[in-house]
Scaffold this active site. Sequence first.
Site: not given
Ligand code: IMP
Ligand code: MG
Length: 170
Positions: A94-95, A98, A147, A160
């Site tokens: 994963e990147d 969050d 962010f 990206r």
């Molecule tokens: P989660 O499901 O809320 O944990 O979010 C995961 C996904 O949200 C990541 O794989 C990202 O694609 C996106 N994401 C969350 N925070 C950021 C950020 O600060 N910048 C860009 N993408 C984010």
């Molecule tokens: Mg993502």
Amino acid sequence: MSVSVLVDKEKISDIVKNVSDKINNDYNEEYILLGVLSGSVLFFSDLAKNLTGDLKFDFIKLSSYGDEKTSSGNVKVIRDLVMDVNNKNILVVEDIVDTGYTVNFLVEYLKNKGAKSVKFVTLLSKPSRREVTVDVDYTGLEIEDKFVVGYGLDYAEKYRNLPYIGILND
Ligand code: IMP
Ligand code: MG
């Protein structure tokens, strides 16, 4: 909008090295390195070059975001993985973690397909943003609630390609 550098190229290499050493130590069975598109691609390729184990590549594309900065919590598979994961060890790349909804969804999704083990490696994590508790096995760097874009991470599909991770300012 402007971008200010948060994690530069050198620091990213250190993170990748650190995380891949740990993964190489832990895995002695075959596994599938499963990249979550599109955010993890740059991390995935740098990481993969440092991995020495017996592994295969696959990818999955999910959506929960649209063009917003906050997760809807409603995760969907947009492009499914190709390999049969039944009885396979999966390491998801994963990147950023969050809210935790994506990780939560993937654990269920892959276990339902019969995966033998499901682990997660993430480049970044924002612990203060969690809405669900998730178990992440390898975390590159914890960051505060800002962010970020670059090195695979996007805002509305842009930024990206940046070789560093930066904070997106309005
Ligand atoms: P989660 O499901 O809320 O944990 O979010 C995961 C996904 O949200 C990541 O794989 C990202 O694609 C996106 N994401 C969350 N925070 C950021 C950020 O600060 N910048 C860009 N993408 C984010
Ligand atoms: Mg993502």
